[in-house]
Design a protein around this motif. Structure first.
Motif, PDB file in Angstrom:
ATOM      1  N   ALA A   1     -10.288  -0.300  -8.649  1.00 34.16           N
ATOM      2  CA  ALA A   1      -9.383   0.114  -9.438  1.00 34.16           C
ATOM      3  C   ALA A   1      -9.218   1.501  -9.476  1.00 34.16           C
ATOM      4  O   ALA A   1      -9.982   2.578  -9.600  1.00 34.16           O
ATOM      5  N   GLY A   2      -7.626   2.125  -9.628  1.00 33.87           N
ATOM      6  CA  GLY A   2      -7.361   3.433  -9.337  1.00 33.87           C
ATOM      7  C   GLY A   2      -6.937   3.846 -10.972  1.00 33.87           C
ATOM      8  O   GLY A   2      -7.625   4.301 -11.496  1.00 33.87           O
ATOM      9  N   SER A   3      -5.459   3.546 -11.365  1.00 32.74           N
ATOM     10  CA  SER A   3      -5.103   3.699 -12.324  1.00 32.74           C
ATOM     11  C   SER A   3      -5.887   3.307 -13.555  1.00 32.74           C
ATOM     12  O   SER A   3      -5.699   3.563 -14.695  1.00 32.74           O
ATOM     13  N   ALA A   4      -6.542   2.104 -13.457  1.00 30.69           N
ATOM     14  CA  ALA A   4      -7.377   1.456 -14.561  1.00 30.69           C
ATOM     15  C   ALA A   4      -8.689   2.316 -14.729  1.00 30.69           C
ATOM     16  O   ALA A   4      -9.450   1.985 -15.650  1.00 30.69           O
TER      17      ALA A   4
ATOM     18  N   VAL B   1     -10.455  -6.571  -3.375  1.00 30.25           N
ATOM     19  CA  VAL B   1      -9.063  -6.476  -3.675  1.00 30.25           C
ATOM     20  C   VAL B   1      -8.632  -5.344  -4.369  1.00 30.25           C
ATOM     21  O   VAL B   1      -9.297  -4.628  -5.128  1.00 30.25           O
ATOM     22  N   ASP B   2      -7.568  -5.134  -3.944  1.00 32.05           N
ATOM     23  CA  ASP B   2      -6.955  -3.744  -4.316  1.00 32.05           C
ATOM     24  C   ASP B   2      -5.380  -3.503  -4.572  1.00 32.05           C
ATOM     25  O   ASP B   2      -4.512  -3.962  -3.794  1.00 32.05           O
ATOM     26  N   GLY B   3      -5.119  -3.143  -5.788  1.00 29.39           N
ATOM     27  CA  GLY B   3      -3.972  -3.041  -6.315  1.00 29.39           C
ATOM     28  C   GLY B   3      -3.322  -3.540  -7.439  1.00 29.39           C
ATOM     29  O   GLY B   3      -3.436  -5.082  -7.492  1.00 29.39           O
ATOM     30  N   GLY B   4      -3.458  -3.048  -8.776  1.00 32.75           N
ATOM     31  CA  GLY B   4      -2.849  -3.510  -9.809  1.00 32.75           C
ATOM     32  C   GLY B   4      -3.975  -4.203 -10.517  1.00 32.75           C
ATOM     33  O   GLY B   4      -3.771  -5.134 -11.484  1.00 32.75           O
ATOM     34  N   VAL B   5      -5.168  -3.903 -10.255  1.00 33.65           N
ATOM     35  CA  VAL B   5      -6.513  -4.787 -10.679  1.00 33.65           C
ATOM     36  C   VAL B   5      -6.730  -4.010 -12.145  1.00 33.65           C
ATOM     37  O   VAL B   5      -7.029  -2.647 -12.184  1.00 33.65           O
TER      38      VAL B   5
ATOM     39  N   PRO C   1       0.692  -1.114  -0.092  1.00 35.60           N
ATOM     40  CA  PRO C   1      -0.016   0.128  -0.086  1.00 35.60           C
ATOM     41  C   PRO C   1       0.826   1.214   0.038  1.00 35.60           C
ATOM     42  O   PRO C   1       2.214   1.300   0.569  1.00 35.60           O
ATOM     43  N   GLY C   2       0.270   2.346  -0.559  1.00 29.51           N
ATOM     44  CA  GLY C   2       0.899   3.690  -0.549  1.00 29.51           C
ATOM     45  C   GLY C   2       0.849   4.511  -1.929  1.00 29.51           C
ATOM     46  O   GLY C   2       0.296   5.669  -1.778  1.00 29.51           O
ATOM     47  N   PHE C   3       0.481   3.477  -3.096  1.00 37.54           N
ATOM     48  CA  PHE C   3       0.759   4.354  -4.349  1.00 37.54           C
ATOM     49  C   PHE C   3      -0.290   3.394  -5.399  1.00 37.54           C
ATOM     50  O   PHE C   3      -0.336   2.371  -5.176  1.00 37.54           O
TER      51      PHE C   3
HETATM   52  C1  DX5 Z   1      -2.724   1.548  -3.036  1.00 32.19           C
HETATM   53  C2  DX5 Z   1      -4.044   1.950  -2.758  1.00 32.19           C
HETATM   54  C3  DX5 Z   1      -5.078   1.424  -3.895  1.00 32.19           C
HETATM   55  C4  DX5 Z   1      -4.564   2.245  -5.320  1.00 32.19           C
HETATM   56  C5  DX5 Z   1      -5.010   1.351  -6.295  1.00 32.19           C
HETATM   57  O1  DX5 Z   1      -2.060   1.825  -1.833  1.00 32.19           O
HETATM   58  O2  DX5 Z   1      -4.725   1.292  -1.554  1.00 32.19           O
HETATM   59  O3  DX5 Z   1      -6.256   1.717  -3.679  1.00 32.19           O
HETATM   60  O4  DX5 Z   1      -4.937   3.467  -5.376  1.00 32.19           O
HETATM   61  O5  DX5 Z   1      -4.460   1.661  -7.487  1.00 32.19           O
HETATM   62  P1  DX5 Z   1      -4.268   0.960  -8.788  1.00 32.19           P
HETATM   63  O6  DX5 Z   1      -5.615   0.061  -9.339  1.00 32.19           O
HETATM   64  O7  DX5 Z   1      -3.612   1.836  -9.909  1.00 32.19           O
HETATM   65  O8  DX5 Z   1      -3.324  -0.153  -8.465  1.00 32.19           O
END
Ligand code: DX5
Length: 227
Positions: free
Chosen positions: A204-207, A182-186, A149-151
């Motif tokens: 989903a963040g960057s997606a 599930v969180d991260g790289g999805v 976690p963090g970015f």
């Molecule tokens: C990471 C965050 C995630 C992140 C997901 O520390 O908790 O929620 O924003 O971003 P992507 O989907 O780009 O990995």
């Protein structure tokens, strides 16, 4: 609304606003609402539990009017107990704390419920699912971190699939229903395996928030990936 169904369970897509345009946050949150997202996640980071600093309760208050669904607050902080009431009062519907940051986790989960929110526990990549053995039946959600976690924008840690399956198996053994998030790289390219393993809520963040596609195009890509 769900992006699809698997084994009789609805699959929800939850944008993480960490990748949104902070200079236009209300509009980005509203865009998630308009495309059909039932959940949106706010990644709260304290610069201590994780090496990033993000959103305080005033930001929750500011975006609340723009989203009709579940406002999910993921506390990546060293002392979650000190912040529960402020985020609940600011408008959170759901609060997830980290197993690794909770000394009295059973009491913390009770407190989240007392505040009128649903409660989740997040596990970092190195934290075993067995750490949930004595709390899982009190949970509304388990969050498997598939990155450290963090970015945003990191790569999915493949062995997270086994952890997702282990949570699904534990819930089935205990005859308990909870969201597996599930969180991260999805990405659309990996959600079939993530859902097959047992996940029902995909962060989903960057997606989802990206300079190359619109939220609507992102939504359509995730729906197509499960069709
Ligand atoms: C990471 C965050 C995630 C992140 C997901 O520390 O908790 O929620 O924003 O971003 P992507 O989907 O780009 O990995």
């Amino acid at each position: 609304m769900p992006i699809g169904y698997h084994a009789g369970r609805a699959i929800e897509l939850t944008p993480s606003i960490l990748s949104a345009n902070f200079a236009n946050l209300g509009a980005d949150v509203q865009a998630a609402d308009e495309v059909g997202c039932s959940w949106i996640q706010v990644d709260v980071m304290d610069g201590h539990f994780v090496p990033n600093l993000t959103f305080g309760p005033p930001v929750i208050q500011a975006i609340r009017p723009f989203f009709k669904g579940t406002l999910d607050v993921h506390l990546m902080v060293s002392n979650p107990d000190a912040l529960l009431e402020a985020y609940a009062k600011a408008g959170a519907n759901h609060i997830t704390v980290h197993q690794e940051a909770s000394v009295h986790l059973h009491r913390t989960i009770q407190r989240i419920h007392e505040l009128g929110c649903t409660a989740g526990v997040a596990l970092n990549p190195a934290t075993p699912v067995s750490s949930l053995d004595d709390i899982i039946e009190d949970l509304d959600l388990v969050l498997i971190m598939s990155v450290n976690p963090g970015f945003g924008g990191q790569s999915f840690i493949e062995r997270s699939l086994a952890k997702i399956a282990a949570v699904r198996s534990l819930l089935d053994q205990r005859h308990h229903e909870a969201v597996i998030q599930v969180d991260g790289g999805v990405k659309p390219s990996n959600i079939a395996s993530v859902v097959q393993a047992g996940a029902t809520n995909l962060i989903a963040g960057s997606a989802f928030y990206s300079s190359t596609i619109t939220p609507h195009q992102a939504w359509d890509a995730f729906v197509a990936a499960l069709a």
